[in-house]
Structure formats: C-alpha cells, structure tokens
Design a protein around this motif. Structure first.
Motif, short mmCIF file in Angstrom:
data_model
loop_
_atom_site.label_atom_id
_atom_site.label_comp_id
_atom_site.label_asym_id
_atom_site.label_seq_id
_atom_site.Cartn_x
_atom_site.Cartn_y
_atom_site.Cartn_z
N LEU A 47 -12.50 -11.96 4.29
CA LEU A 47 -11.50 -11.75 3.47
C LEU A 47 -10.83 -13.33 3.67
N TYR A 48 -9.84 -13.39 2.10
CA TYR A 48 -9.49 -15.10 1.93
C TYR A 48 -7.34 -14.55 1.44
N SER A 49 -6.68 -14.49 2.02
CA SER A 49 -5.44 -13.96 1.79
C SER A 49 -4.22 -14.16 1.95
N ASN A 54 0.04 -7.50 -2.84
CA ASN A 54 -1.62 -7.75 -3.26
C ASN A 54 -2.12 -7.72 -2.05
N GLY A 55 -2.32 -8.88 -2.05
CA GLY A 55 -3.11 -8.60 -0.14
C GLY A 55 -2.96 -7.63 0.66
N THR A 59 -5.91 -5.43 2.47
CA THR A 59 -5.94 -4.99 4.17
C THR A 59 -5.77 -3.42 5.22
N ALA A 77 -10.00 -12.09 8.35
CA ALA A 77 -9.50 -12.24 7.56
C ALA A 77 -8.73 -13.90 8.15
N GLN A 87 -4.59 -21.43 -2.81
CA GLN A 87 -5.71 -21.04 -3.97
C GLN A 87 -6.75 -21.72 -4.69
N ILE A 101 -4.66 -14.92 -4.82
CA ILE A 101 -5.62 -13.78 -4.10
C ILE A 101 -4.92 -12.39 -4.10
N PRO A 102 -6.18 -11.07 -3.14
CA PRO A 102 -7.00 -11.62 -2.33
C PRO A 102 -8.31 -12.03 -2.77
N SER A 118 -7.47 -6.79 -6.42
CA SER A 118 -6.84 -5.63 -5.75
C SER A 118 -7.66 -5.00 -5.77
N ASN A 259 -2.27 -11.62 7.96
CA ASN A 259 -2.37 -12.46 7.61
C ASN A 259 -1.22 -13.05 6.71
#
Length: 291
Positions: A47-49, A54-55, A59, A77, A87, A101-102, A118, A259
């Motif tokens: 996961l990149y967030s 929204n993030g 999670t 993460a 981003q 993101i995410p 998301s 994150n």
C-alpha cells in the motif's frame, strides 16, 4: 468579505501561484513529473498512501481483515508525501494514472495487480477475503448503494466545504454557504438512515461504514477542518452514535495511525510492516530513541 467580481476569460490559463495551500501540487495535466522507484516489502499487499480520509479507508479495512483472522491481509504500508509531490513519481503513476492516494499493488496473482481509487480497493479486498461485503443479492446492493453514495458525496465535503472553509487563501461567504448547505444535507441523509439501523446499510458493519466513517464520522468527531461546531454536528444524534461506535473499534484506531505524518506523535505510524510496529515504531517512540 465581499467577493471581487470575476469575468472568466475566453480561454482559461493556468496561474501556478493561484490555489492556496495546495498550489504547489495542483496542476491541470496528468502524468509523472519525475522518475521515482517505489519500495516493495515482504507482504503480498503493498500500500502506498497517506492518512487522509481516503487513505484511512484502506488501512482501516486491512486492519479489520487482520482482526477478523484473515492473515493473508498482511501488508506493507509506505508513506506517500503528497505535499512533496510523491504521487507524481513514475512508479506511483504506473499504479494510479490519476496520481491520487491510496494506491495498492496486489502481488497474490500470476501478475502484480494495480488497484486504485479507495472504493475500488475496498471492494477488491472485500471480495478477495469474503468479508464486510455480502457476496450477492439485495444485501450486497444495499452496501454498494451507500459506498457509491460516499464516492459521489465526499467531493462536496472535501473539495467543496473543506477547501473553502479551511484551506482557501481567503474565506468567501458564497462558496462557504453553498457547500455548508450541501454538507449539512448529507449529514441529514445519514442521520435519517441511521435512525433505522445500527450501521449504514443495515445491521452488519460493512465497507460502506468504513468508507463513510472515514469522512463523515471523523467530521462528526471534530477531526476535519475544525468545523464541528460550525456544522452543529451534535444535532445529528444518530450520526454521532454511529461515529462513536465505529471509533471505538481497535482496528479503526490502528487504521487511523498508519501512514499518518501529522498530529499527535503517538498516533503517527509513518510506515507499517507488521503488527508489532504499532508498539515500537510510532513517531513518539522513534523520536525518543533519537534524543
């Protein structure tokens, strides 16, 4: 404050200094601005967030899956600093061409699968682990109704109300009134729905609750835009009851921390690679070790 009359030009031209707090990262074109390789950890889910509303949807979902015993939901993460333009790095844009993101890479199949937006990530994970979303039938449709309600409604809350009330370089009455009216209408929609059921789509906790709580639950609890009093959130009694119920779930607290690079240090877990990180890698502990 009286707004200065504005006459749009025949053809709009981008003024890079216009845009307030986010002027440095907002632009009218897509695509990568620089080459940047994303890190990859040991788990199948990467996961990149960032812990924006929204993030935290994703999670929270991952932590709920792990709490429910779905060990295959273990994940790494990685923090994406949107203020610095992470981003727009080439690897991130390869996952999400929209540069938001995410973004998730699922390495469990024959080929790595990028999943972005998301709502799409929530559905992907729910179907993958058969959790928090009925497989079929009317109950699934009810959850999807409210999930898509959130997708269509939150831009009015975040990009509309939140921007003009909290982030805009100047506060103007017309846009604040316009988006406050819509935000309060949305809160009333939720309040009426929650008068008849414990959770958004019925008696079971679902991805609709996760998605909507991340925006409207946190708003009701005073965590977004410093606007709880302005919006009179306490008057939405059913929303408040629901928001507090979900906030008390341990997985929700953990999901909020992942994150997170702002706020109280003990709630910041910049990266998450194992459950033990919540005990040893929060920012208060890391800074204490360095001092």
């Amino acid at each position: 404050m009286t707004e200065t009359p504005y006459t749009p030009p025949k053809v709009w031209v981008w003024e890079q200094d216009n845009g307030g707090e986010f002027a440095s990262i907002n632009r009218p074109i897509a695509g990568a601005t620089h080459d940047k390789e994303l890190p990859v950890g040991e788990h199948p889910l990467q996961l990149y967030s960032l812990a924006t509303p929204n993030g935290v949807k994703v999670t929270i979902m991952l932590e709920e899956l792990l709490a429910a015993g779905h060990n295959g939901a273990e994940y790494d993460a990685w923090l994406i600093n949107i203020g610095k333009g992470d981003q727009f790095g080439s690897d991130f844009v390869d996952i999400n061409p929209n540069s938001k993101i995410p973004a998730l890479m699922d390495h469990t199949g024959e080929a790595p699968l990028p999943v972005f937006e998301s709502g799409s990530i929530l559905v992907h994970l729910a179907d993958k682990f058969d959790a928090f979303l009925p497989k079929s039938g009317p109950e699934r449709t009810k959850v999807m109704n409210w999930l898509f309600w959130q997708m269509g409604s939150a831009p009015y809350l975040g990009g509309g109300f939140g921007h003009f009330y909290h982030y805009a370089p100047e506060q103007w009455q017309y846009p604040i009134d316009r988006f406050t009216m819509e935000t309060k209408r949305q809160l009333d929609v939720l309040n009426r729905q929650l008068a008849n059921s414990e959770f958004i789509a019925g008696d079971s906790y679902s991805i609709a609750d996760i998605a909507i709580w991340s925006w409207y639950g946190q708003l009701a609890l005073g965590r977004l835009y410093g606007a709880a009093e302005f919006l009179d959130v306490e008057s939405y009694e059913n929303v408040m009851r629901w928001a507090k119920t979900i906030d008390a779930r341990p997985a929700v607290l953990r999901g909020r921390m992942v994150n997170r690079s702002f706020g109280e240090l003990h709630l910041q877990l910049h990266e998450r690679h194992s459950a033990e990180d919540f005990e040893t890698k929060t920012q208060d502990k890391l800074e204490s070790e360095q001092s």
